[in-house]
Design a protein around this motif. Structure first.
Motif, short mmCIF file in Angstrom:
data_model
loop_
_atom_site.label_atom_id
_atom_site.label_comp_id
_atom_site.label_asym_id
_atom_site.label_seq_id
_atom_site.Cartn_x
_atom_site.Cartn_y
_atom_site.Cartn_z
N GLU A 280 5.67 -0.62 15.76
CA GLU A 280 6.60 -0.18 16.79
C GLU A 280 7.83 0.53 16.21
N GLN A 281 8.11 0.34 14.92
CA GLN A 281 9.27 0.97 14.30
C GLN A 281 9.05 2.46 14.06
N VAL A 282 7.79 2.88 14.11
CA VAL A 282 7.46 4.28 13.91
C VAL A 282 7.66 5.04 15.22
N HIS A 283 8.12 6.29 15.08
CA HIS A 283 8.32 7.12 16.27
C HIS A 283 7.00 7.76 16.67
N TRP A 284 6.25 7.09 17.52
CA TRP A 284 4.98 7.63 18.01
C TRP A 284 5.21 8.37 19.33
N PRO A 285 4.40 9.34 19.65
CA PRO A 285 4.48 9.95 20.98
C PRO A 285 4.18 8.91 22.06
N GLU A 286 4.94 8.94 23.12
CA GLU A 286 4.73 7.96 24.19
C GLU A 286 3.34 8.08 24.80
N ALA A 287 2.77 9.27 24.75
CA ALA A 287 1.42 9.44 25.28
C ALA A 287 0.38 8.73 24.42
N LEU A 288 0.76 8.39 23.18
CA LEU A 288 -0.15 7.68 22.30
C LEU A 288 0.09 6.19 22.33
N LEU A 289 1.33 5.76 22.20
CA LEU A 289 1.61 4.34 22.00
C LEU A 289 2.97 4.00 22.57
N GLN A 290 3.06 2.84 23.24
CA GLN A 290 4.33 2.38 23.82
C GLN A 290 4.50 0.89 23.54
N HIS A 291 5.73 0.50 23.21
CA HIS A 291 6.04 -0.93 23.07
C HIS A 291 6.24 -1.53 24.46
N VAL A 292 5.69 -2.71 24.67
CA VAL A 292 5.86 -3.40 25.95
C VAL A 292 6.21 -4.86 25.70
N MET B 237 7.01 7.18 5.91
CA MET B 237 6.80 6.92 7.32
C MET B 237 5.93 8.01 7.94
N VAL B 238 5.46 7.77 9.14
CA VAL B 238 4.62 8.73 9.85
C VAL B 238 5.49 9.88 10.36
N ASN B 239 5.07 11.11 10.07
CA ASN B 239 5.82 12.28 10.54
C ASN B 239 5.58 12.50 12.02
N SER B 240 6.65 12.77 12.75
CA SER B 240 6.52 13.01 14.18
C SER B 240 6.62 14.50 14.46
N ILE B 241 6.07 14.92 15.58
CA ILE B 241 6.08 16.31 16.00
C ILE B 241 7.06 16.45 17.16
N HIS B 242 7.95 17.43 17.06
CA HIS B 242 8.95 17.66 18.11
C HIS B 242 8.54 18.87 18.94
N PRO B 243 8.32 18.68 20.22
CA PRO B 243 7.93 19.81 21.08
C PRO B 243 9.02 20.87 21.12
N ALA B 244 8.60 22.07 21.47
CA ALA B 244 9.54 23.19 21.54
C ALA B 244 10.54 22.98 22.67
N GLU B 245 11.79 23.34 22.39
CA GLU B 245 12.83 23.37 23.41
C GLU B 245 13.00 24.82 23.84
N ILE B 246 12.69 25.11 25.09
CA ILE B 246 12.70 26.51 25.52
C ILE B 246 13.55 26.70 26.77
N SER B 247 13.97 27.92 26.95
CA SER B 247 14.61 28.35 28.19
C SER B 247 13.87 29.61 28.64
N TRP B 248 14.25 30.12 29.79
CA TRP B 248 13.54 31.27 30.36
C TRP B 248 14.51 32.41 30.58
N ASN B 249 14.15 33.60 30.09
CA ASN B 249 15.05 34.74 30.22
C ASN B 249 14.92 35.41 31.58
N GLU B 250 15.59 36.53 31.76
CA GLU B 250 15.60 37.20 33.06
C GLU B 250 14.23 37.71 33.47
#
Length: 668
Positions: free
Chosen positions: A369-381, A1-14
């Motif tokens: 549509e079964q592939v996890h594409w970034p929504e900015a690239l492709l969306q099922h409608v 299957m097509v590999n998806s990229i997961h954006p960074a999950e970040i928080s902000w320190n003091e």
């Protein structure tokens, strides 16, 4: 299957600085991240002293972990502040990132350093809107600075990178989260890959002094020393690899030679392919000449008024996905840059809606549509969503490319060529037909309009006519006639808000008309308009979308157009050195079929001759990246695509695949 990229999950320190939740670690020092970058990566790699003391035409830096881009921006600032005669002509920065920051987090982070604001703003403007696996090439400073962002695991990305004959990297920024926080990155495999891609005397610097990192780098072949660390860190590592074991990433049969000289280049054809290559060569300050047989540019398949720009995708991992995702993103950046330069290019980023208009097309889209594409690239409608997006009712579901759209190919070609001509590195001659060519004695001898010409490198970018010569006639490029029809805008069609694709395509209004098409007739070369083809275009729309607004459309007879596309059966273009097919057949025809693969070696090439052809119906999307790849090959600089995708573009691939499968290599 097509590999998806997961954006960074970040928080902000003091301190208001980002912390990676995946690794519970800061992106840079809380004390002064910019000062740390300058000390660890610039100073301890001997920059900019190396630039001033050695003569670099191209200098390549590779970095493990792009993060917020702070290292890149600090390097860019230093590069800009150096006198031009004391720095490389071109700086190439390659960075690997598994968890890219969201665009808004990127700019918030970089706001901490006002002195980098000018550079951060440009990075933010060009930072990819669509994050997909593989390389995203971004060009700054009119070609003097190139950033390659490789999204995905660094081990996979490095394994998939294409090597050059002399190595790739002059300098390593071994960054990323601390080895104790991110042990999966700091591996012997990574250190060995770094050595494999290093040039002679490549340097290295890293903030850590961990013992296993030092030992691993030494085992890989680097000479490593400890140095005082930055701030509260007691020690860091720096090093050099004197004579690396440079290993080719390409199989011998996919060999791509680096030209001994990048001067005296000739391009045949001033359509999308030729103009894109010319633009990319001009950015590299490579002089070249274009010969076009027509009276003007974009007179053949590149001359339609509206061409859809969206990627060709498959539901499985394939070079097609890698190539077209990167080509689509690169196209958007190229068009944006040309518009910023003041060129008038008719276009709309209005999205592209692709409908499942029958059982076969619906099944194909359902798999996609079964592939996890970034929504900015492709969306099922669904059909209702599709109707809302389009602005008129449709009865089918489908997929929507929200950042896609259309552009006028001729405007794009003219902008690319004008930019090249204004640079002073390009010359174009119209009404100049290449009648024959011959490669011998290190020169390519041309006959143009009956007159002899010589060059070092010849690139055939003249559409379906690339097969008009004896050594190219065997290539499986099929000319396909396509006729587009222009219909007058009505009250109903004026409401169309996006490009519509079915068994054909329909564009939103431009100058009170819509473009509808296109027919598909193999091996037909006539460019005369056909009333039957006009009816076929209209009937295809009415048949696929059975709604009142698709009927009783009025044709504008003054604008219709027919052109010939050059297509290939695997839907990928050809880009690279011309294989001498008669010699290939002669070399391998006598080998028993079960032993073909075992005896396969470097295939015979025609010295100095290249193909840039077979762009098909997606040329307006793919041409800018193809030109960039071809220019990288001529200049001997890093490629913006993986080795497997590069192999998939090789002009000899159809014969090579047969040899690898132990199949006969009879002509196609």
């Amino acid at each position: 299957m097509v590999n998806s990229i997961h954006p960074a999950e970040i928080s902000w320190n003091e301190q208001g600085l980002p912390v990676a939740n995946q690794f519970d670690d800061v992106y840079f020092s809380n004390d002064d991240g910019l000062a740390e970058t300058r000390y660890v990566f610039l100073n301890k790699n001997g920059l900019p002293q190396r630039w001033a003391s050695e003569s670099f035409t191209d200098f390549v830096i590779a970095e493990s972990g792009f993060g917020s881009g702070l290292n890149f921006l600090a390097t860019w600032q230093m590069f800009n502040h150096m006198p031009q005669d004391q720095r490389p002509q071109h700086l190439h920065f390659i960075s690997f990132e598994k968890y890219p920051l969201h665009k808004q987090d990127l700019i918030r982070t970089l706001d901490h350093w006002p002195e980098l604001h000018t550079y951060a703003k440009q990075l933010h403007q060009k930072y990819p809107d669509i994050i997909t696996q593989g390389c995203q090439r971004i060009i700054f400073e009119e070609g003097e600075l190139t950033l390659d962002l490789w999204f995905g695991d660094i081990h996979e990305s490095l394994q998939n990178m294409a090597q050059t004959e002399t190595g790739l990297v002059d300098c390593w920024f071994l960054d990323g989260f601390a080895p104790s926080k991110n042990p999966e990155m700091w591996t012997q495999e990574l250190f060995d890959l770094m050595a494999k891609f290093s040039k002679n005397n490549a340097t290295l610097a890293t903030f850590t002094a961990a013992g296993f990192v030092r030992r691993g780098l030494i085992q890989a072949g680097f000479n490593i020393q400890k140095a005082p660390g930055f701030g509260h860190k007691r020690e860091m590592l720096q090093g050099r690899i004197e004579i690396p074991s440079i290993q080719s990433t390409a199989a011998p049969w996919f060999y791509r030679p680096t030209p001994k000289s990048d001067s005296d280049v000739v391009i045949i054809g001033a359509g999308l392919a030729g103009a894109s290559l010319s633009y990319a060569l001009s950015l590299r300050k490579i002089k070249h000449t274009i010969y076009e047989q027509a009276e003007q540019s974009a007179s053949a398949a590149s001359g339609n008024r509206q061409g859809a720009i969206y990627p060709l995708l498959q539901s499985t991992q394939s070079p097609i996905n890698d190539f077209f995702c990167n080509a689509f993103n690169f196209n958007r950046r190229t068009l944006a840059h040309l518009l910023d330069q003041g060129y008038a290019i008719r276009h709309q980023w209005c999205g592209v809606l692709q409908l499942g208009y029958d059982e076969k097309s619906a099944h194909k889209l359902n798999k996609l549509e079964q592939v996890h594409w970034p929504e900015a690239l492709l969306q099922h409608v669904d059909s209702q969503q599709a109707s809302d997006i389009l602005g008129q009712p449709v009865e089918h579901s489908g997929i929507f490319y929200p950042n896609a759209g259309w552009a006028n190919p001729q405007d794009l070609v003219n902008a690319l060529l004008t930019q090249s001509l204004n640079s002073g590195y390009a010359t174009v001659h119209y009404q100049s037909q290449l009648q024959d060519w011959l490669s011998e004695d290190g020169q390519v001898k041309l006959t143009i309009n009956g007159q002899p010409h010589d060059c070092q490198q010849l690139i055939l970018a003249n559409g379906h006519q690339v097969i008009d010569f004896s050594l190219t006639s065997v290539y499986p490029i099929t000319p396909v006639r396509g006729q587009v029809t222009h219909i007058q805008t009505t009250a109903q069609t004026a409401a169309l808000k996006t490009v519509l694709c079915y068994d054909g395509y329909l564009t939103p209004a431009c100058q009170q008309t819509h473009c509808i098409g296109a027919t598909y007739q193999r091996n037909q070369l006539s460019r005369e308009l056909s009333a039957q083809d006009t009816r076929q275009n209209l009937e295809a729309l009415a048949h696929c979308i059975q709604q009142p607004w698709t009927h009783d459309l009025q044709v504008d007879p003054s604008i219709g157009r027919a052109a010939i596309r050059a297509t290939l059966r695997d839907h990928l273009p050809m880009m690279g050195p011309l294989v001498h097919i008669p010699s290939l057949i002669h070399q391998f025809a006598h080998i028993p079929q079960p032993e073909l693969k075992a005896n396969l070696h470097q295939v015979p090439l025609v010295k100095g001759v290249y193909l840039l052809a077979g762009l098909g119906a997606r040329g307006v999307c793919s041409a800018p990246l193809l030109g960039e790849i071809m220019a990288s090959e001529i200049a001997g600089t890093p490629y913006p695509i993986s080795q497997s995708t590069l192999d998939a573009l090789h002009p000899g691939r159809f014969w090579i695949r047969r040899l690898c499968r132990n199949q006969p290599i009879t002509p196609f």
